[in-house]
Structures are given as C-alpha cells and as structure tokens.
Design a protein around this motif. Structure first.
Motif: not given
Length: 222
Positions: A25-28, A47-50, A175-181
């Motif tokens: 699942l590639v989220y947003d 994400v590109v690598r996964v 490490d392939a799930c980023g965030g803003r905070d």
C-alpha cells in the motif's frame, strides 16, 4: 511459523510476506502532499526502492490518494477539518488542496502507478474507510499489507490500526513512512511497538527479503 486449529500464524517477516498473499500500500504519495514537507526526498527514494522490489517480487500494489471535495459538497466535519489544517477561521478562506483535477491531487511521477496497479481515492485518513480497498484485498486473498508513504502520524497510523481491526497483518516500513512532525511520527511508531500487532522493518531488510522472490514469476492466466 506457528500452527493452531488449521491456521498458519506467521512469526517472522519472511513468513508474513508471501508475495501471493501480500499487498503493498503506497499511501498518499501525491504532489500536493510531498510539496508541503520540508524533506520528502530521502523517504521518497526509499518508497521508490520498496515499490521496485515489490513489483519485481510479484506483490500486488495499491495506491491511495487523498481527495478534497468541493466546499459546496463538504459537510460539517470536512469543513471544520479544512479550517483547522489550513489555520483559517472561516469557510470562505478554505482552499481545497486536493480537488479531483488539481495538479496536487496527482501521484508523484517517481512512483507513478502501472496500469496493472490499483488507485484508491478517499476522503478519510484511514484508507479502508469508505473505499473498495478491503473488498479488493479480500478478493485477492491478501493477508499481509506492507505500508509506505506519507504521512505516518496522520493517515498511515489510522490505516495500520484499521488494518489490524480487519484482521490483516500490517508491515510498517519505518524509514519509508515519512511525516511532517518527527516527534509525532515517532509517537506513532512507539504506539505500534507497544501494541505489537503490526510488524516493523526497514527498507533494506524488506527489499532483501523480497529479492528472494525475484525475478517475478510469470502470472498464470487460464
């Protein structure tokens, strides 16, 4: 693998990630979301690598996109949420960020879906709520959902928790799930670790595991 009552209960990442029963699942990963983040590039690269590893292993791929409704068709919650997110005090000041035809609604070109992959549009944070995602995964006999994308502390966290309620085994690629905070992102990861019902891994470990299933076997259509 543990066995009980005729069931196979995965204990390791390798046992959980059978490509035939796993979806990515590639989220947003949308242009309008990535552009709001201060340092999206490193996570996007992972994400590109996964995504490449999943495709090579024959894992089914689903993308999500967050959709804004026109203000005229938004309800109380959506309008209030938009005011909160955009830090404005009136509906007149709200500018829907992810309208259907807006450039920011589109998925970033680095991770563009293939014709063989599904795109799920949603107006909620949890990707299973009000979408066809659960129906499609069930129909494909999927039991494990690998999750990557943005933002962990906003939309990925409720998606992972909803997945566990639906009986899926989520795999969070941290490490392939980023965030803003970063502090909020870390709290979400700590919550997953405390609950223990989602597996967590990193890009390198997951890609090494998926590589064991590459090159992709030809799909059999009879």
């Amino acid at each position: 693998m543990k066995h009980a009552f005729g069931l196979n209960i995965p204990q390791t990442l390798e046992e959980a990630c059978d490509p035939q029963r796993t979806a990515l699942l590639v989220y947003d990963m949308q242009i309008g979301i990535l552009s709001q983040l201060p340092d999206a590039a490193p996570t996007t690269a992972r994400v590109v690598r996964v995504l490449a590893a999943a495709r090579a292993a024959g894992v089914r791929v689903f993308f999500t996109r967050h959709l804004s409704l026109p203000k005229e068709t938004s309800g109380v919650f959506l309008l209030r949420q938009a005011m909160a997110w955009q830090r404005v005090s009136t509906v007149a000041e709200v500018h829907p960020w992810f309208l259907r035809d807006a450039p920011g609604f589109q998925i970033s070109p680095e991770v563009a879906p293939l014709p063989s992959e599904a795109v799920v549009d949603k107006i909620t944070m949890a990707a299973f709520e009000g979408t066809f995602l659960n129906i499609a995964l069930r129909d494909c006999a999927i039991t494990t959902v690998i999750v990557v994308g943005f933002a962990l502390e906003i939309g990925i966290e409720p998606t992972v928790r909803h997945a566990t309620d639906l009986g899926y085994l989520p795999v969070v690629v941290t490490d392939a799930c980023g965030g803003r905070d970063e502090a909020a992102r870390q709290r979400a990861l700590d919550g997953f670790a405390f609950a223990g019902d989602a597996m967590m891994t990193d890009t390198a470990s997951l890609c090494d595991l998926l590589a064991k299933h590459s090159p992709r076997k030809e799909t059999s259509i009879e």
